[in-house]
Write a protein that holds these residues in place. Structure first.
Motif, PDB file in Angstrom:
ATOM      1  N   TYR A  63     -24.724 -78.653 -42.436  1.00  0.00           N
ATOM      2  CA  TYR A  63     -24.141 -77.321 -42.285  1.00  0.00           C
ATOM      3  C   TYR A  63     -25.147 -76.372 -41.664  1.00  0.00           C
ATOM      4  CZ  TYR A  63     -20.514 -78.973 -45.496  1.00  0.00           C
ATOM      5  OH  TYR A  63     -19.494 -79.677 -46.083  1.00  0.00           O
ATOM      6  N   ASN A  64     -24.629 -75.408 -40.904  1.00  0.00           N
ATOM      7  CA  ASN A  64     -25.461 -74.336 -40.379  1.00  0.00           C
ATOM      8  C   ASN A  64     -25.724 -73.305 -41.479  1.00  0.00           C
ATOM      9  OD1 ASN A  64     -25.748 -75.235 -37.700  1.00  0.00           O
ATOM     10  ND2 ASN A  64     -23.735 -74.393 -37.143  1.00  0.00           N
ATOM     11  N   ILE A  65     -26.861 -72.618 -41.373  1.00  0.00           N
ATOM     12  CA  ILE A  65     -27.205 -71.553 -42.323  1.00  0.00           C
ATOM     13  C   ILE A  65     -26.100 -70.492 -42.335  1.00  0.00           C
ATOM     14  CG2 ILE A  65     -28.774 -69.614 -42.721  1.00  0.00           C
ATOM     15  CD1 ILE A  65     -30.058 -72.066 -43.641  1.00  0.00           C
ATOM     16  N   SER A  66     -25.533 -70.200 -41.159  1.00  0.00           N
ATOM     17  CA  SER A  66     -24.515 -69.147 -41.052  1.00  0.00           C
ATOM     18  C   SER A  66     -23.267 -69.472 -41.868  1.00  0.00           C
ATOM     19  CB  SER A  66     -24.131 -68.932 -39.588  1.00  0.00           C
ATOM     20  OG  SER A  66     -23.596 -70.120 -39.026  1.00  0.00           O
ATOM     21  N   ALA A  79     -19.000 -69.624 -47.022  1.00  0.00           N
ATOM     22  CA  ALA A  79     -18.836 -70.143 -48.384  1.00  0.00           C
ATOM     23  C   ALA A  79     -18.748 -69.003 -49.391  1.00  0.00           C
ATOM     24  CB  ALA A  79     -19.985 -71.083 -48.736  1.00  0.00           C
ATOM     25  N   LEU A  80     -19.563 -67.958 -49.184  1.00  0.00           N
ATOM     26  CA  LEU A  80     -19.516 -66.792 -50.068  1.00  0.00           C
ATOM     27  C   LEU A  80     -18.176 -66.073 -49.958  1.00  0.00           C
ATOM     28  CD1 LEU A  80     -23.068 -65.196 -49.611  1.00  0.00           C
ATOM     29  CD2 LEU A  80     -22.181 -66.352 -51.641  1.00  0.00           C
ATOM     30  N   ASP A  89     -13.729 -79.795 -46.512  1.00  0.00           N
ATOM     31  CA  ASP A  89     -13.774 -80.451 -45.212  1.00  0.00           C
ATOM     32  C   ASP A  89     -12.450 -81.153 -44.933  1.00  0.00           C
ATOM     33  OD1 ASP A  89     -14.438 -81.790 -42.871  1.00  0.00           O
ATOM     34  OD2 ASP A  89     -15.726 -83.269 -43.867  1.00  0.00           O
ATOM     35  N   GLU A  90     -11.922 -81.833 -45.946  1.00  0.00           N
ATOM     36  CA  GLU A  90     -10.684 -82.600 -45.796  1.00  0.00           C
ATOM     37  C   GLU A  90      -9.506 -81.721 -45.424  1.00  0.00           C
ATOM     38  OE1 GLU A  90      -7.663 -84.978 -48.789  1.00  0.00           O
ATOM     39  OE2 GLU A  90      -9.816 -85.076 -49.194  1.00  0.00           O
ATOM     40  N   ILE A  91      -9.421 -80.510 -46.008  1.00  0.00           N
ATOM     41  CA  ILE A  91      -8.275 -79.636 -45.739  1.00  0.00           C
ATOM     42  C   ILE A  91      -8.553 -78.671 -44.587  1.00  0.00           C
ATOM     43  CG2 ILE A  91      -7.498 -79.789 -48.135  1.00  0.00           C
ATOM     44  CD1 ILE A  91      -8.575 -76.952 -48.584  1.00  0.00           C
ATOM     45  N   GLY A  92      -9.728 -78.764 -43.998  1.00  0.00           N
ATOM     46  CA  GLY A  92     -10.038 -77.930 -42.843  1.00  0.00           C
ATOM     47  C   GLY A  92     -10.439 -76.510 -43.183  1.00  0.00           C
ATOM     48  N   LEU A  93     -10.843 -76.270 -44.429  1.00  0.00           N
ATOM     49  CA  LEU A  93     -11.213 -74.921 -44.842  1.00  0.00           C
ATOM     50  C   LEU A  93     -12.659 -74.604 -44.456  1.00  0.00           C
ATOM     51  CD1 LEU A  93     -10.427 -72.333 -46.386  1.00  0.00           C
ATOM     52  CD2 LEU A  93     -11.246 -73.448 -48.481  1.00  0.00           C
ATOM     53  N   LEU A  94     -13.556 -75.525 -44.716  1.00  0.00           N
ATOM     54  CA  LEU A  94     -14.973 -75.344 -44.386  1.00  0.00           C
ATOM     55  C   LEU A  94     -15.519 -76.688 -43.944  1.00  0.00           C
ATOM     56  CD1 LEU A  94     -17.513 -73.584 -44.281  1.00  0.00           C
ATOM     57  CD2 LEU A  94     -17.893 -74.109 -46.706  1.00  0.00           C
ATOM     58  N   LYS A  95     -15.522 -76.903 -42.642  1.00  0.00           N
ATOM     59  CA  LYS A  95     -15.938 -78.192 -42.101  1.00  0.00           C
ATOM     60  C   LYS A  95     -17.437 -78.168 -41.779  1.00  0.00           C
ATOM     61  CE  LYS A  95     -13.090 -80.655 -39.722  1.00  0.00           C
ATOM     62  NZ  LYS A  95     -12.497 -81.411 -40.848  1.00  0.00           N
ATOM     63  N   PRO A  96     -18.125 -79.276 -41.956  1.00  0.00           N
ATOM     64  CA  PRO A  96     -19.555 -79.330 -41.604  1.00  0.00           C
ATOM     65  C   PRO A  96     -19.753 -79.030 -40.124  1.00  0.00           C
ATOM     66  CG  PRO A  96     -18.863 -81.286 -42.828  1.00  0.00           C
ATOM     67  CD  PRO A  96     -17.618 -80.562 -42.444  1.00  0.00           C
ATOM     68  N   ALA A  97     -20.926 -78.488 -39.814  1.00  0.00           N
ATOM     69  CA  ALA A  97     -21.234 -78.223 -38.404  1.00  0.00           C
ATOM     70  C   ALA A  97     -21.506 -79.521 -37.658  1.00  0.00           C
ATOM     71  CB  ALA A  97     -22.442 -77.300 -38.314  1.00  0.00           C
ATOM     72  N   PHE A  98     -21.977 -80.543 -38.411  1.00  0.00           N
ATOM     73  CA  PHE A  98     -22.339 -81.814 -37.767  1.00  0.00           C
ATOM     74  C   PHE A  98     -22.201 -82.946 -38.779  1.00  0.00           C
ATOM     75  CE2 PHE A  98     -25.753 -84.969 -36.981  1.00  0.00           C
ATOM     76  CZ  PHE A  98     -25.290 -85.488 -35.770  1.00  0.00           C
ATOM     77  N   ILE A  99     -21.646 -84.066 -38.328  1.00  0.00           N
ATOM     78  CA  ILE A  99     -21.579 -85.271 -39.152  1.00  0.00           C
ATOM     79  C   ILE A  99     -22.282 -86.389 -38.392  1.00  0.00           C
ATOM     80  CG2 ILE A  99     -20.084 -86.994 -40.238  1.00  0.00           C
ATOM     81  CD1 ILE A  99     -17.949 -84.898 -40.538  1.00  0.00           C
TER      82      ILE A  99
END
Length: 265
Positions: free
Chosen positions: A41-44, A49-50, A22-32
């Motif tokens: 996070y969304n299921i999608s 992540a995979l 999240d910090e580096i912008g690679l995989l950010k949460p859908a909602f905080i």
């Protein structure tokens, strides 16, 4: 939606890793949640992540993966990056395979109570005094990683001018120390006849040894030559040079033949 804990459990990514992504912008949460800062996070996003895990398995850096995700629709870009990574891994496999064979050989020598440096005694040094060429050359401060590029430039030049090589190409090393990123090298090609662009190359008496194999073994040849010169009461008398008897583009590394010459007196 999934809590960060649920997402972590399914994706097998730790909470620390997810927070870093999240910090580096690679995989950010859908909602905080603004009240408690909980991440969801969304299921999608599980598929993302995979994909990240898959690309990490191919040894892509996180920065490279971030770039891939940002251009996910560009399949040609992804394909080119995957092919480049495959080529890089193939080179590494070849390198480590060769390294493993050398290590196995040295282990066998040690088990036989032999000296793993004994190969130096097998390097033959000869005295030669027959080289005399008209050469066309160019001297530059180069990165040795670009060695072949500079040779190709010189070959293109003589081809354009319809000049005929008469012997194998060579490189004269003028640097007083080893500085591979900024090495003073004169690359040269012997020609059949003199022109207004050639000069005479006649190094005189030389101590010479031949390397068959990877250029990585050149320090062993240089060491043997220096020891031989010292023990034989000679002195260095000019810049060392190498003659390349085989074409690195068409010759397997283990079959490369390089002649190393040290002018002496």
């Amino acid at each position: 939606m999934l809590t960060i804990g649920e997402f972590s459990k399914i994706s097998h990514l730790t909470l620390k890793t997810l927070r870093y992504y999240d910090e580096i912008g690679l995989l950010k949460p859908a909602f905080i949640d603004a009240k408690n800062n909980y991440r969801y996070y969304n299921i999608s996003q599980l598929e993302t992540a995979l994909l990240i895990a898959r690309l990490k398995g191919y040894l892509f850096s996180l920065e490279e993966i971030k770039d891939i995700l940002a251009n996910w629709e560009d399949t040609e870009l992804l394909n080119s990056k995957m092919k480049a990574k495959q080529e890089n891994l193939t080179q590494q496999i070849t390198f480590y395979s060769s390294l493993s064979k050398k290590l196995k050989h040295d282990i066998q020598l040690l088990e036989e109570r032999a000296n793993i440096m004994g190969y130096l005694d097998q390097i033959e040094v000869r005295l030669v005094d027959h080289l005399a060429y008209h050469i066309i050359s160019q001297r530059k401060q180069i990165n040795t990683a670009d060695f072949l590029i500079h040779f190709n430039e010189l070959f293109s030049k003589i081809s354009f001018e319809n000049l005929s090589p008469i012997a194998k190409p060579l490189a004269i090393f003028h640097s007083s120390e080893y500085e591979p990123e900024n090495y003073d090298v004169e690359i040269a090609i012997p020609l059949a006849m003199a022109t207004n662009k050639t000069k005479v190359f006649k190094p005189g008496l030389c101590a010479m040894a031949t390397l068959i194999g990877s250029y990585d073994e050149l320090p062993s040849i240089h060491t043997k030559l220096h020891v031989w010169i010292d023990e034989s009461n000679y002195k260095l008398n000019g810049a060392p040079f190498e003659v390349y008897q085989t074409d690195p583009y068409s010759t397997p590394e283990e079959n490369n033949i390089t002649e190393v010459y040290f002018p002496i007196k």
